[in-house]
Design an enzyme around this catalytic site. Sequence first.
Site, PDB file in Angstrom:
ATOM      1  N   HIS A   1      -6.989  -6.208  -1.343  1.00 31.70           N
ATOM      2  CA  HIS A   1      -5.940  -5.213  -1.129  1.00 31.70           C
ATOM      3  C   HIS A   1      -4.940  -5.592  -0.039  1.00 31.70           C
ATOM      4  O   HIS A   1      -3.777  -5.191  -0.099  1.00 31.70           O
ATOM      5  CB  HIS A   1      -6.584  -3.873  -0.781  1.00 31.70           C
ATOM      6  CG  HIS A   1      -5.594  -2.775  -0.572  1.00 31.70           C
ATOM      7  ND1 HIS A   1      -4.749  -2.330  -1.562  1.00 31.70           N
ATOM      8  CD2 HIS A   1      -5.290  -2.042   0.540  1.00 31.70           C
ATOM      9  CE1 HIS A   1      -3.980  -1.366  -1.094  1.00 31.70           C
ATOM     10  NE2 HIS A   1      -4.292  -1.163   0.175  1.00 31.70           N
TER      11      HIS A   1
ATOM     12  N   ASP B   1       0.857  -1.187   0.000  1.00 34.47           N
ATOM     13  CA  ASP B   1       0.000   0.000   0.000  1.00 34.47           C
ATOM     14  C   ASP B   1       0.896   1.242   0.000  1.00 34.47           C
ATOM     15  O   ASP B   1       1.790   1.338  -0.826  1.00 34.47           O
ATOM     16  CB  ASP B   1      -0.965  -0.059   1.196  1.00 34.47           C
ATOM     17  CG  ASP B   1      -1.959   1.091   1.225  1.00 34.47           C
ATOM     18  OD1 ASP B   1      -2.950   1.039   0.472  1.00 34.47           O
ATOM     19  OD2 ASP B   1      -1.737   2.038   2.006  1.00 34.47           O
TER      20      ASP B   1
END
Length: 332
Positions: free
Chosen positions: A311, A116
């Site tokens: 994610h 991320d």
Amino acid sequence: MTEITHRFVESTSGLRMHVAEAGEGPLVLLLHGFPECWYSWRHQLTALAEAGFHAVAPDQRGYARTGGPEEVDKYSLLHLVGDAVGLIEALGAEQSSVIAEQSSVISQQAFVIGHDWGAPVAWATAQLRPDLVRGVACLSVPHRPRGSKPPVATMRKQFGDGFYMVHFQQPDVPEAEFERAPAATFRRMLYAASGDGPAAAPIVPAGGGFLDVCPEPEEYPDWLTAEDVATFVREYEGTGFSGPINWYRNLDRNWELTAAWHRVPVTPPALYIVGDRDTVVAGPGTRERIDRMSDFVPNLRETIWLPGCGHWTQQERPTEVNEALIGFLRSL
């Protein structure tokens, strides 16, 4: 079972940083994303240690036990890379004093892994200081060459004011929403962006908040527990969300500060891992840009797609991620 220990390290950037670490051997720096902390790497810390590496997961600037300054402009990409470089230098100096027979050059290098927001920091660390990076592996966020225009106006034009990165430019508003009920914030955000969630576009509805696009899960997915959520809540108790949100408030400043490295390639050996249900790669043309990433990452060894993964790559698929990371690190 390998023990994860905790301490504070004085980065040569001047920031006193909390780190979780395990194992001995070549240094592996694990850089988390938003809204996370060292705990996001809990599965990798032990696996890397057992594979013969010194795995270190800091709470990055503004996060959890590290905390950080109040000034928004102290959260630029150059500050974040400076923190990573400072940890490599500080921890490398420790290691070279213990292992005298190793060259100081090798002992002060590291493998840098990011997920991320940690991925852009890892890519930039490898780009700006390749002398210190033996290899770089990034999860979720691919390397993105510096664009020709400041990014916030571009995102606003393309996605509207509700796009979460644009929404986060507002002073005080995002952190006030997230801090209202931290357990619900983590539970909803972790579920919503996962492979088990709705994979909704991160567009805040007019008059609403970010959590409006993050539904409550009916039950926890297999990779996440109530205790995991409680751990994130505890880690954020002292510092809250202002520091993490300030990373987003420096997007245009990052563009300005990195002009000297416009289109400079990332030269260390690299690995990229991504879930095929990650909203980061859901936009039009993104997969094609990933296929061309070697244009700016010439030593990209492999791109690994994880079917059904969202994610939170290393938390959702720890076994596959650990196997890929250890294989990559050992190859170098």
